[in-house]
Design a protein around this motif. Sequence first.
Motif, PDB file in Angstrom:
ATOM      1  N   THR A  72       0.821  -1.209   0.000  1.00 33.33           N
ATOM      2  CA  THR A  72       0.000   0.000   0.000  1.00 33.33           C
ATOM      3  C   THR A  72       0.867   1.276   0.000  1.00 33.33           C
ATOM      4  OG1 THR A  72      -0.218  -0.278   2.397  1.00 33.33           O
ATOM      5  CG2 THR A  72      -2.039  -1.069   1.050  1.00 33.33           C
ATOM      6  N   SER A  73       2.188   1.140  -0.216  1.00 31.51           N
ATOM      7  CA  SER A  73       3.065   2.313  -0.379  1.00 31.51           C
ATOM      8  C   SER A  73       3.107   2.681  -1.866  1.00 31.51           C
ATOM      9  CB  SER A  73       4.481   1.978   0.103  1.00 31.51           C
ATOM     10  OG  SER A  73       5.130   1.164  -0.853  1.00 31.51           O
ATOM     11  N   HIS A  74       3.958   3.643  -2.214  1.00 30.95           N
ATOM     12  CA  HIS A  74       4.061   4.020  -3.629  1.00 30.95           C
ATOM     13  C   HIS A  74       5.121   3.238  -4.386  1.00 30.95           C
ATOM     14  CE1 HIS A  74       1.944   7.621  -2.000  1.00 30.95           C
ATOM     15  NE2 HIS A  74       1.219   7.343  -3.067  1.00 30.95           N
ATOM     16  N   LEU A  75       5.706   2.235  -3.724  1.00 32.25           N
ATOM     17  CA  LEU A  75       6.657   1.381  -4.436  1.00 32.25           C
ATOM     18  C   LEU A  75       5.912   0.535  -5.464  1.00 32.25           C
ATOM     19  CD1 LEU A  75       8.793   0.116  -1.391  1.00 32.25           C
ATOM     20  CD2 LEU A  75       9.422   1.894  -3.044  1.00 32.25           C
ATOM     21  N   SER A  76       6.644   0.059  -6.476  1.00 35.45           N
ATOM     22  CA  SER A  76       6.010  -0.793  -7.495  1.00 35.45           C
ATOM     23  C   SER A  76       5.826  -2.214  -7.011  1.00 35.45           C
ATOM     24  CB  SER A  76       6.868  -0.848  -8.755  1.00 35.45           C
ATOM     25  OG  SER A  76       7.124   0.426  -9.226  1.00 35.45           O
ATOM     26  N   GLY A  77       6.731  -2.655  -6.121  1.00 37.65           N
ATOM     27  CA  GLY A  77       6.604  -4.046  -5.705  1.00 37.65           C
ATOM     28  C   GLY A  77       7.723  -4.501  -4.799  1.00 37.65           C
ATOM     29  N   LEU A  78       7.892  -5.812  -4.752  1.00 35.83           N
ATOM     30  CA  LEU A  78       8.808  -6.446  -3.796  1.00 35.83           C
ATOM     31  C   LEU A  78       9.765  -7.399  -4.509  1.00 35.83           C
ATOM     32  CD1 LEU A  78       6.147  -7.518  -1.130  1.00 35.83           C
ATOM     33  CD2 LEU A  78       7.506  -5.418  -1.194  1.00 35.83           C
ATOM     34  N   TYR A  79      10.988  -7.432  -3.981  1.00 30.87           N
ATOM     35  CA  TYR A  79      12.003  -8.382  -4.436  1.00 30.87           C
ATOM     36  C   TYR A  79      12.165  -9.370  -3.287  1.00 30.87           C
ATOM     37  CZ  TYR A  79      16.421  -9.798  -6.661  1.00 30.87           C
ATOM     38  OH  TYR A  79      17.440 -10.498  -7.297  1.00 30.87           O
ATOM     39  N   VAL A  80      11.710 -10.592  -3.504  1.00 29.88           N
ATOM     40  CA  VAL A  80      11.493 -11.520  -2.378  1.00 29.88           C
ATOM     41  C   VAL A  80      12.572 -12.615  -2.357  1.00 29.88           C
ATOM     42  CG1 VAL A  80       9.811 -13.042  -1.266  1.00 29.88           C
ATOM     43  CG2 VAL A  80       9.011 -11.120  -2.666  1.00 29.88           C
ATOM     44  N   GLY A  81      13.127 -12.850  -1.162  1.00 33.40           N
ATOM     45  CA  GLY A  81      14.069 -13.961  -1.003  1.00 33.40           C
ATOM     46  C   GLY A  81      15.451 -13.683  -1.543  1.00 33.40           C
ATOM     47  N   GLY A  82      15.856 -12.390  -1.516  1.00 32.57           N
ATOM     48  CA  GLY A  82      17.201 -12.028  -1.985  1.00 32.57           C
ATOM     49  C   GLY A  82      18.181 -11.941  -0.836  1.00 32.57           C
ATOM     50  N   SER A  83      19.252 -11.154  -1.049  1.00 31.79           N
ATOM     51  CA  SER A  83      20.271 -11.011   0.004  1.00 31.79           C
ATOM     52  C   SER A  83      19.642 -10.485   1.277  1.00 31.79           C
ATOM     53  CB  SER A  83      21.368 -10.026  -0.416  1.00 31.79           C
ATOM     54  OG  SER A  83      21.533  -9.940  -1.788  1.00 31.79           O
ATOM     55  N   THR A  84      18.836  -9.444   1.162  1.00 33.88           N
ATOM     56  CA  THR A  84      18.196  -8.845   2.332  1.00 33.88           C
ATOM     57  C   THR A  84      17.273  -9.842   3.030  1.00 33.88           C
ATOM     58  OG1 THR A  84      18.266  -6.742   1.161  1.00 33.88           O
ATOM     59  CG2 THR A  84      16.834  -6.847   3.091  1.00 33.88           C
ATOM     60  N   GLY A  85      16.716 -10.774   2.276  1.00 33.83           N
ATOM     61  CA  GLY A  85      15.824 -11.786   2.837  1.00 33.83           C
ATOM     62  C   GLY A  85      16.566 -12.936   3.489  1.00 33.83           C
ATOM     63  N   GLU A  86      17.925 -12.821   3.588  1.00 31.29           N
ATOM     64  CA  GLU A  86      18.755 -13.879   4.191  1.00 31.29           C
ATOM     65  C   GLU A  86      18.560 -15.222   3.479  1.00 31.29           C
ATOM     66  OE1 GLU A  86      19.001 -13.605   8.707  1.00 31.29           O
ATOM     67  OE2 GLU A  86      17.588 -11.961   8.356  1.00 31.29           O
ATOM     68  N   ALA A  87      18.422 -15.146   2.164  1.00 30.79           N
ATOM     69  CA  ALA A  87      18.117 -16.348   1.380  1.00 30.79           C
ATOM     70  C   ALA A  87      19.053 -17.508   1.678  1.00 30.79           C
ATOM     71  CB  ALA A  87      18.202 -16.021  -0.110  1.00 30.79           C
ATOM     72  N   PHE A  88      20.331 -17.177   1.864  1.00 30.33           N
ATOM     73  CA  PHE A  88      21.308 -18.268   1.983  1.00 30.33           C
ATOM     74  C   PHE A  88      21.402 -18.803   3.411  1.00 30.33           C
ATOM     75  CE2 PHE A  88      22.586 -15.330  -1.448  1.00 30.33           C
ATOM     76  CZ  PHE A  88      22.118 -16.116  -2.496  1.00 30.33           C
ATOM     77  N   LEU A  89      20.554 -18.260   4.291  1.00 31.98           N
ATOM     78  CA  LEU A  89      20.445 -18.798   5.653  1.00 31.98           C
ATOM     79  C   LEU A  89      19.107 -19.510   5.841  1.00 31.98           C
ATOM     80  CD1 LEU A  89      21.981 -15.739   7.542  1.00 31.98           C
ATOM     81  CD2 LEU A  89      23.078 -17.919   7.020  1.00 31.98           C
ATOM     82  N   LEU A  90      18.345 -19.642   4.760  1.00 29.17           N
ATOM     83  CA  LEU A  90      17.050 -20.331   4.815  1.00 29.17           C
ATOM     84  C   LEU A  90      17.173 -21.704   4.184  1.00 29.17           C
ATOM     85  CD1 LEU A  90      14.597 -17.499   3.563  1.00 29.17           C
ATOM     86  CD2 LEU A  90      15.264 -18.021   5.913  1.00 29.17           C
ATOM     87  N   SER A  91      16.358 -22.647   4.653  1.00 29.22           N
ATOM     88  CA  SER A  91      16.290 -23.952   3.991  1.00 29.22           C
ATOM     89  C   SER A  91      15.474 -23.794   2.697  1.00 29.22           C
ATOM     90  CB  SER A  91      15.603 -24.975   4.904  1.00 29.22           C
ATOM     91  OG  SER A  91      14.228 -24.610   5.051  1.00 29.22           O
ATOM     92  N   GLU A  92      15.544 -24.813   1.856  1.00 31.67           N
ATOM     93  CA  GLU A  92      14.736 -24.764   0.634  1.00 31.67           C
ATOM     94  C   GLU A  92      13.256 -24.639   0.980  1.00 31.67           C
ATOM     95  OE1 GLU A  92      15.297 -27.970  -2.149  1.00 31.67           O
ATOM     96  OE2 GLU A  92      13.693 -27.227  -3.457  1.00 31.67           O
ATOM     97  N   GLN A  93      12.819 -25.379   2.001  1.00 38.05           N
ATOM     98  CA  GLN A  93      11.396 -25.340   2.396  1.00 38.05           C
ATOM     99  C   GLN A  93      11.021 -23.928   2.836  1.00 38.05           C
ATOM    100  OE1 GLN A  93      13.588 -27.735   3.228  1.00 38.05           O
ATOM    101  NE2 GLN A  93      12.633 -29.317   1.959  1.00 38.05           N
ATOM    102  N   GLU A  94      11.920 -23.274   3.572  1.00 40.96           N
ATOM    103  CA  GLU A  94      11.629 -21.913   4.026  1.00 40.96           C
ATOM    104  C   GLU A  94      11.594 -20.936   2.852  1.00 40.96           C
ATOM    105  OE1 GLU A  94      13.373 -21.713   8.557  1.00 40.96           O
ATOM    106  OE2 GLU A  94      14.806 -21.729   6.910  1.00 40.96           O
TER     107      GLU A  94
END
Length: 293
Positions: free
Chosen positions: A36-58
């Motif tokens: 609901t902000s003025h951003l266009s969207g989200l980049y999900v599961g990247g560096s900021t999302g700690e992707a490489f500290l998550l399991s595949e299931q997560e």
Amino acid sequence: MNDLNGYFAALPTPFTDRQGAIAEGSLDDLVERLVTSHLSGLYVGGSTGEAFLLSEQERAALLRRVARTCAGRSTLIAHVGDPDPALSGRLARLAAEAGYDAVSAVPPFYYRYGFEEILRHYEWLAGQTDLPFLIYNFPALSGVHWSADQIAQLCDLPNVVGVKNTCGDLFAFESLRRLRPEARLFHGFDETLLAGLSMGADGGIGSTYNIQPDRIVAIDAAFRAGDMDTARSLQADANALIEAMVAAGVIPALKYLLTRSGIPMGDCRPPFGQLDADARAALDAAADRYIPA
Ligand code: NAY
């Protein structure tokens, strides 16, 4: 399908505690706030999302839950990069099924693959779905360095529409812009967004957008209106905040600031450390001054 334009928050992943599960309520609240902000969207599961500290299931659960909460109201880009190409392929296919608008990936890292091997990898991965694909160039963290000409070759692969470029070399970035005028180029360092725009970026993807979305969109508006004084002053305010975040560690700092703003994010997973009292005080001071109420 939503348009792949504008500004995307690189989404952090909230945890219930340091080794705990993804905090689903906080995730929903953060997605709702950003959608609901003025951003266009989200980049999900990247560096900021700690992707490489998550399991595949997560990683899979994260992609699914964000898509469900977003429900088509914003553009969603799924980051699926991993040293294991098969895992990247599974996440890319899952993203397509879950309704994502685009897929993106860092190159497979650790082993020093040759450029031809990387090119074939991206050809295969981008072909796993029909979605538009963004190459993720982040040499400082991936350890994979490309010339502008090599990135241009990656842009020519089927389904590849552009690049998320988190690289300080704006000379190379501008070369890429000239080599591929049609490519979607997203600037990845929030602190040099204005410089990236002046060298030809179409938009941006960043972690600090989570905490200052309106300021990011205002930098873009001032730049496009030719009001460089305003654009520079907005970038300066953004950077005063980013400086404090970088000093504390960007991802732990982002989680702290979002928690302070009312969405409990938990800490980052080990081996990330926890913020000490001095770091928290410095972030409080920066937030009081530079995060609009
Ligand atoms: C991602 O994949 O999550 C990103 O897009 C991250 C982009 C950010 N890079 C890192 C290492 O966090 O937003 C930037 C960065 O935090 C910011 O420019 C401050 O340096």
